[in-house]
Design an enzyme around this catalytic site. Structure first.
Site, short mmCIF file in Angstrom:
data_model
loop_
_atom_site.label_atom_id
_atom_site.label_comp_id
_atom_site.label_asym_id
_atom_site.label_seq_id
_atom_site.Cartn_x
_atom_site.Cartn_y
_atom_site.Cartn_z
N LYS A 174 0.83 -1.20 0.00
CA LYS A 174 0.00 0.00 0.00
C LYS A 174 0.87 1.25 0.00
O LYS A 174 0.46 2.29 -0.48
CB LYS A 174 -0.91 0.00 1.23
N ARG A 175 2.06 1.14 0.58
CA ARG A 175 2.94 2.32 0.64
C ARG A 175 3.68 2.57 -0.66
O ARG A 175 4.26 3.63 -0.86
CB ARG A 175 3.95 2.16 1.78
#
Ligand code: GLU
Length: 501
Positions: free
Chosen positions: A261-262
Site C-alpha cells: 500500500k505504501r
C-alpha cells in the site's frame, strides 16, 4: 449447480488494487456462468476496523462497473452480508463443534501465551496436539471446572482441535493439488473472547451458508485453506466445499517483492482505485480516479495482471472479459505491476472516447484553468488533442491556444529558426487564406502550400513557423486541422502577428 462467487474484503482501510483484481475475477466467473456475485464484508476484527472503508469498497466497485448481485445495502436471500451482523450464527456453529469434541474452550490469557512464546526455542511455540494438555483449556480440565468457569464468565477463546497425522489435500484450479500435513497445523482460534469469530470460522461458515461454489482469492490464503478444509470436515460439509483458485501476488515494478500500500507514495503512482482524501497530506491517498484513469482501462489492466487468455488480444471490454475469462489460465508466477502499461491501456481507451462523454469534464477543467470557453471550439480542440494524450486531464492544459490569444510563445525555438524571408511568406499565406471558402483544413492546406511553393522558401522552414504562429510551439497536431478549428479570422490574425515580428 448455480455458480455463486463472493468478494469478501475486510474494511480495514482503502482497498488496494490487488483486492479489486480479486473482486473482478470473481465477478467475471460468476457472470460468465450466469451465476451471482456476492459482496460480503468481513468485519470481525474490531481492532482493525476503519470507518468509511466499507463505503469506499462499495464506491470503488461501482466506479469500475463491478456490481454485486447481493451484499450489504443491496439485499439477497443469504443476508445479512456483514459478518458483524451474523455473530449469533457463528456462536451457534462453533458450539456444535464444541459439543462434538471437535473444538474446545481455552482460557490461556494473551500474557500467558506470550510467555510461552518467549520460552520456546526461536519463539516457534505452536498451540497444537503436542502441548495442548499442558495448557489452560477444557481438554485438560474436568467437565466440572469447565462448567464452573463458563458460569463465572471467565473469558475464553474456542480453538479447533486439530488431530495430527492427517493429510489435507487442497485442490485448486491453478496449482492442482497441494498437500498439507495436519501435524504442522496449530489449533486455530475460531472464536475470540470478545464474542467475535476469527476470520477462519466466519469465512467457512459463511461460504457454506451462502452456498459459495468457487473462491478466487490471493495466494496468501493458501496456507489458511488447510485449516478451512479441516473445518469443512469437522462440520461435515466437505462434499460441498467450494473450488479454490489462488491468485498470484502483484509485485513491485522491479519485481522485488509484493506491491504494498505504501508503494504508491514511494513510486509516485496510484495503487488504490479511488482517492481517499485526508486533512493530513501524509495520509491522503491518490487513486486511479484522481490520477485521471478511465475505469474501463483500469478493469482491462487489472484483468491482465495475473491472467491472460493466451492470445495476442490485449484490449477487452468488461463484457468481453466475462466471455473470455478462464480461471485455469490464472498465472502461478507473480505479476509485475507496470505503471507505464497501465497508462498505455488508458491511452487506448482515451483514443476511443466520444466527445459527449467527456464534454462536461473538459468544461470543468477548462474553467478551472481560467479559459474563456465561449471563445473556442471545445469539441474541435478535443478531437485534435485526443490522439496525443494518455489521460483526458492532459488535454485542457495543452489546449489554451484554442481559447485565448494569451498563450505562451516558444520564443527560443522561434528565434533559432527565424529567417528574414519568413515575414513575406507568412504575410502572403495570411492574405491568400482570406479567400479560402469554406475554410476547411484541406482547402486551407492546399492554398497555403501553393503560396509557399511559389515563394521559393523551404516548406520545412515555413510549416513549423505556421504552427508556432497558431499554437506558440513547433509541435502539435496538424497545422491546418488546428487552423480549421480556430477559424479563418483567428488563423489569419495569428499568422500576421508572427509575420510582423
Ligand atoms: N477477509 C479476507 C480478506 O480481507 C477474505 C479472504 C478470502 O477471500 O477468503 O482478504
Amino acid at each position: 449447480m448455480a455458480y455463486r462467487l463472493r468478494f469478501a474484503p475486510s474494511p480495514t482501510g482503502a482497498l488496494h488494487i490487488g483486492g479489486i483484481r480479486t473482486a473482478l475475477y470473481n465477478y467475471l466467473l460468476a457472470k460468465q456462468k450466469g451465476g451471482r456475485f456476492i459482496l460480503r464484508i468481513e468485519d470481525t476484527d474490531q481492532s482493525r476496523y476503519v470507518p468509511g472503508a466499507e463505503e469506499y469498497i462499495l464506491r470503488s466497485l461501482a466506479w469500475l462497473g463491478i456490481h454485486p448481485d447481493e451484499g450489504p445495502g443491496i439485499g439477497g436471500d443469504f443476508g445479512p452480508y456483514r459478518q458483524s451482523e451474523r455473530l449469533d450464527l457463528y456462536r451457534e456453529y462453533v458450539m456444535k463443534l464444541v459439543e462434538e469434541g471437535k473444538a474446545y474452550y481455552a482460557w490461556d490469557t494473551p500474557e500467558e501465551l506470550d510467555a510461552r512464546r518467549q520460552q520456546s526455542e526461536d519463539h516457534s511455540f505452536r498451540y497444537d496436539a503436542s502441548i495442548r494438555n499442558e495448557m489452560n483449556n477444557s481438554l485438560r480440565h474436568s467437565a466440572e471446572v469447565t462448567a464452573q468457569r463458563l458460569q463465572e464468565d471467565v473469558p475464553y477463546t474456542i480453538r479447533l482441535k486439530v488431530e495430527p497425522g492427517q493429510s489435507i489435500v487442497v485442490t485448486d484450479k491453478v496449482r492442482g493439488e497441494v498437500v498439507f500435513d495436519s501435524s504442522s497445523l496449530d489449533d486455530k482460534v475460531l472464536f475470540k473472547s470478545d464474542g467475535y469469530p476469527t476470520y477462519h470460522l466466519a469465512n467457512v461458515v459463511d461460504d457454506h451458508l451462502m452456498k459459495i461454489t468457487d473462491v478466487i482469492r490471493g495466494e496468501e490464503w493458501l496456507p489458511s485453506t488447510a485449516h478451512h478444509v479441516l473445518l469443512y470436515r469437522a462440520f461435515g460439509w466437505e462434499e460441498s466445499m467450494p473450488a479454490f483458485s489462488p491468485l498470484p501476488l502483484i509485485l513491485k515494478p522491479n519485481g522485488n517483492g509484493k506491491l504494498s500500500k505504501r508503494d504508491g507514495q514511494k513510486f509516485g503512482f496510484p495503487v488504490f482505485p479511488l482517492a481517499w482524501p485526508s486533512d493530513n497530506p501524509e495520509q491522503a491517498i491518490e487513486g486511479f480516479d484522481s490520477y485521471g484513469f478511465e475505469p474501463e482501462a483500469v478493469v482491462n489492466f487489472l484483468a491482465l495482471l495475473g491472467w491472460n487468455p493466451g492470445t495476442e488480444q490485449e484490449i477487452f471490454s468488461l463484457k468481453e472479459l466475462v466471455q473470455t475469462f478462464d480461471p485455469e489460465k490464472i498465472h502461478k508466477a507473480g505479476a509485475r505491476f507496470d505503471f507505464d502499461k497501465a497508462l498505455w491501456f488508458n491511452q487506448q481507451y482515451v483514443h476511443q472516447l466520444r466527445y459527449d462523454t467527456v464534454a462536461e469534464r473538459l468544461e470543468q477543467e477548462g474553467a478551472a484553468l481560467g479559459y474563456d470557453l465561449s471563445a473556442g471550439d471545445m469539441e474541435g480542440a478535443f478531437r485534435l488533442l485526443q490522439p496525443r494524450v494518455q489521460l483526458v486531464k492532459e488535454i485542457m492544459p495543452q489546449a489554451k491556444y484554442f481559447f485565448s490569444e494569451d498563450f505562451e510563445m516558444d520564443e527560443e525555438s522561434i528565434e533559432k529558426k527565424w529567417k528574414p524571408e519568413l515575414s513575406g511568406v507568412l504575410e502572403d499565406v495570411a492574405t491568400a487564406l482570406a479567400s479560402v471558402e469554406p475554410f476547411t483544413f484541406e482547402a486551407a492546406g492546399a492554398k497555403a502550400k501553393e503560396i509557399i511553393l511559389a515563394s521559393g522558401v523551404k516548406m520545412g522552414l515555413v510549416m513549423p513557423m505556421l504552427r508556432a504562429a497558431l499554437t506558440g510551439t513547433m509541435q502539435g497536431p496538424d497545422v491546418f486541422a488546428i487552423a480549421e478549428v480556430l477559424g479563418k479570422d483567428i488563423t489569419i490574425a495569428r499568422i500576421r502577428k508572427l509575420a510582423k515580428r
